[in-house]
Structure formats: C-alpha cells, structure tokens
Design an enzyme around this catalytic site. Sequence first.
Site, PDB file in Angstrom:
ATOM      1  CD  GLU A 140       5.549  -8.568 -16.367  1.00 40.74           C
ATOM      2  OE1 GLU A 140       5.846  -7.401 -16.663  1.00 40.74           O
ATOM      3  OE2 GLU A 140       5.048  -9.365 -17.173  1.00 40.74           O
TER       4      GLU A 140
ATOM      5  CD  GLU B  82       9.635  -6.747 -18.072  1.00 44.53           C
ATOM      6  OE1 GLU B  82       8.580  -6.295 -18.587  1.00 44.53           O
ATOM      7  OE2 GLU B  82       9.856  -7.961 -17.933  1.00 44.53           O
TER       8      GLU B  82
END
Length: 653
Positions: A209, A283
């Site tokens: 991320e 995710e």
Amino acid sequence: MDRRAFLAFASLIPVLSACGGGGNDSPSTGSSGGTGSPVEPVPVGRHAFSFATNSNDFLIDGQSFQIRSGEMHPARIPVEYWQHRIQMAKAMGLNTISIYIIWNYHESSPGVFDFSTENRDIESFIRLCQSEGLWVLVRPGPYVCAEWDLGGIPSYLLAYPDIKLRTDSVSDPRYMAAVRRYIAELAPRIAPLMASNGGPILMLQVENEFGSFDSNAVYIEEIRQCWLQNGIAGPFYTEDGIAELMHSRSNVAGGAIALSNGSSSAISTSRSHFAAVPAMAGEVYTGWFSHWGDAELGGSTADISSELASFMQRKQSFNLYMVHGGTSFGFFAGANLEIGTGQYQPDITSYDYFAPISEQGAATAKFLTYRNLIASHLSTPPAAAPALPGTLTLTGASAPLPTLYASIWDNLPSALPASQTIAPLPFEMFGQSFGFALYRRTLGSSGAEKMKVTELHDYATIFLAGQYAGALSRPAVPVGYTRDYAAVTPGTDMTLPAVPSNALLEILVEGMGRVNYGTDMIDRKGITQSVSLTDSMGQTSQLQGWEIVPLPMDESFIANLKSVCTNPAKSGLFFKVSFNLTETGDTFLDMSQWTKGVVWVNGRNLGRYWKIGPQTRLYCPAPWLRAGINDIIIFDLHQLAAAPIPLVGRPDA
C-alpha cells in the site's frame, strides 16, 4: 476508500456444526467437468505461474487459474494451531493462503534474526499450506501495516533522530541498508518454496500500500532489485487502493496488481489503465479492527456475499482480508492517528477482525455463508471443516484467584548512566522496543502547581513522594473515566497536588502500539520531548537530569520477578495465581474487573487489557496451558491489593 476508515466490528458467533462436504478442492489433472472452476494442479513439483498477456487471467502451466485466497498471519496464530487454521480456510473453498511476513517479529535488533522458534518458522508454515494442497501468496514488506507495531518495521531504526522510513537509499541509506539485510536473510528461505522450484508460492508482494504513503518509483524498484539480487526473480505484485494506484503509479515493473478494498469494478478499472498485467482484489475486507476506547466492538454487518458472488461468476481472483485474524499477542498491536484530528488510537489485543474464522478458530455464520457461495461454483465440494480444538471453562470454585505477588518498585533494574539522561529519552534511544520505563528525579522546593509532559507516548502514572498523583493518557479516555484511584487525564497537562519539599517525582510510562499507517509513522515511545513545571507565578521551567529505568517487561524479566512488595498501597503491582488443571483447552480470561495492564500465562504474554474496552477478555490458547500447575501473572497499573478478583475463563461464545 481509506483502508483505515472505521468499520463495525461484530461479536463472535458460536461455533457451527462441522460443515459438510466430502471431497477435496485440491484438483487433479484433466478436465474439471460441469460448470465448476478450471483445472487447478496440486502444488507438488515445479510449476510455471505467469500472467496472460491479453486477458485478466493468472496462469499455472499455461492454464487459467482463479486465486481464491484467504489472509492469515503466522505471527498471530500459535504454531500448534497453524494446520487447523489452514484446514479451515481450505474447508471454506479457498485454494490459496496469503501471509504477511512481519520484519520486526523476526529481527528484534540489528542483524539478530529468528526464523526458527515457535511461530516464527515461516518455511514450516508455507510447507504446511503445500501439504494441504494450497498455494501461497507471500507479503514480506518491508512494511506490512497489518495493525502491527510500526507496520512491521523494526523500532531500532528509530534510534536515529533523523531517520526516514519507506524511502530509497539516496533519501536514507540507513533504512535501505536494513531492508537489504532483511531481504538477504529472508530470500534464501523463500526461494526454494517458489512454485518454479517446486514450492507453493505463486507471487511475492513488493512493499505494501505504498500509494497511501508516497509516490517514489525509485524506492519500489530498489526493493524489487533486492529480491532479484538475492535469487528471486518473481513473479511480483503490489497492493494499493485503486485511487492511490492511479494517483501514485505505485505498481512494480512487470508485476501484477492487487487492490485494497478490491471489487470487480476496481479490477476492470485497473485493467483499463494497466493492460499488460492482471489485477486481483488483494484485500476484500471481511470485517474490521477496533481501538481501545471505541464505544463497542461493533456488529457483524460487513457482508461481502455480493462481491464474492461476482468474483466467482467472473472467475476473478481475490484475497479475503482476513479469513482468520488471530491475536496480536504480547506488545505487538499497533495504532493509528485519526484522520483529521491526529488523535492517537491504539489497537486492541484481539485481531479477530470479525473474520469468517474467529479468533479461536471457530466457524462463524460468515464462514458457512461464504463456503456455500464458493462451493456453488466448484465442481467438487470443499473438504469438511476440522473439529474445533477443545475448550476450557474456569468459573466458580475452578476460577483462579490471583493475589498480590510483587511490586514493580521492588523489582527495578539498574538505571541508565546519568551521563545519558540529562533530558528524558524515548525507549528507542536506549535500545528498548516495548514495555515500560520509569523516569524520576527530585524536585527540590519548586513550588510547582502544574506539570506538562510534552509528547508523552503513551500512558503514564505519576507519583509524588511515593504517593499516586494521577495519570496522563495520550489515547482518548471516556468522559468521567476515573475508577476509584484518581482521575485519568487525557492529554499531557495535569494539576499537581501540594508538592512536599524535596519530593521525588516518578513517571511510569507505558509505551503502547506504534503508529502503523499513514505518513506520521515516527512514533517513539516514552517521554519523547520534555517535562516542565509551572509555579503559582506562571513561571515555567523544563526539568533536566533524569534517572531512567528501562522496564521492557520481557519473558526474562517476568521469570525473575522477586516476590517482594514493601508498599502495597503504591500502585504498579503484580498479582499471581498458581492453579492445577487436569486437562487444557482454549479459553478467554475475563479482565473486566481489572483496570489496565498485561497478563502472562506460564511466562507467555497474552497482551494488553484496559477497562475502557471494548475488549474485555483475552484469548488464552490451550497450547499455552498445561496439565498440572499453571501460573498466571497480572501487572496492573492501578489495581491495589483489595479483595481478590476471580479470574473467570470461558470459551468464546
């Protein structure tokens, strides 16, 4: 969508009866038949995992392959339960396990690595996945987030006052030197387990991320080169929200793309802008986490059935974050800074996440719903769920009754040399990662009326002339939270009681989780700036010349506690109970009648508790108990030796 925005966190649901199904989702060679998923080879022998050039497909040995993955973290699961949790994911219809390898769980100090003890043997976990016929996605960081202390980055790096994290070697060579050392240690363990070498690992994630943190293609490429130089040529992938990916262009060269808060539509968007590589929902959030002080754990409102059905219908690849959350045992739970206010928010010990497989390993209602949904698209039903490990109830006469055992004040180790402590120092400056530290000095005849602890990280109990004077809390505390000892003051300022002449000022500081997400991750622990006093005339002076006593509260410290308490009226006490068990089982210890502290069972740190909730019970896994005599030690910052409190233990329900 910001991954750290609040979602409801639901109550745990009693274990369901074993889910039916005969057969195994580990496919065989040949035609799958019916309307089920394509051929999926058992991960034995060498396999070529690759990307289709003109579609969104992942390929194994040239055949389309849908990744149906569930996330679990070996560091959050007792090693004795690894296989059970893997089998549970398999029983839900998944064919892949995604794992974080958490850097600071394996390198506690520079160059000192542990990949062998207990649940740190990552190679064994990955081989267990393979033995169950499952593939693996490896996410080794160096940054992982994961609601884990400092996002998995070792806190020893914070000993450099000007350190920069998550940046390239030109911006900070010290950080990247540590990253290189970590990858050089990890890569030889991972390389034999790649699919191309006969293992189950399909892809390796580069960073995590990063688009939510910065835009630095040089850094991403530098990490990729580290893996290449250490014998791993990929396949690689990155993880980001679609908006962050588009803004920061944080993908790795030639690597696949995984999307946080991923959806079918986000996959399509990614494909339209990055047509050369496939995308997956990296995710898909099955629930969420909680912070200390939240009003409640939340409700089980998160339902991904619609999105999961879309993935299955379109044969798109996905990873459920989390399929099983587990527990942030010890001091490893992380923290966030609230967007907008900057309020520090430490995470609770439980990482149950309202995942389909509960903290204890039980199948929840979500598990059955998602299993049935996935199975409806498969040609063979998933395997049956394994039996839930045994449970233990401790109530009534069987409830352990801890009594006063020792005082922290009678167990203080040596203080740091005075030459080091002119100003208060944070933990990292004297080589401490976790736990507590005591800051003390004599005030003389100061006439002080107010005290300010600037940048207190994170919770302090204050004593003057041996008497409790109050507490300061960096985390927010509920209005009216006082208990029977004294007020706990949010913030850094407090009014002092009358200060006797030559009074000893003692500040016992607990370092809670380090910030694990966002751009403000430099989160040192202890008193990180200064302490000042203000007198009745409004004159302010900073205090110098501190004596600092490190208190890491590690296993060695707990094992060597002396059963001495010369002043039971001074809080900071240890309580202990020894009790006999004829058989063991999983249980949850009810800490709702205690105030704030830590629990050790047979020397193992279960984690933090705090009366403000929302978590009131600590998971105690059966393997940490034993038939025969068991010892529980509780350190509480406020509790005094009043009437003993029974330590009730109940299976999760």
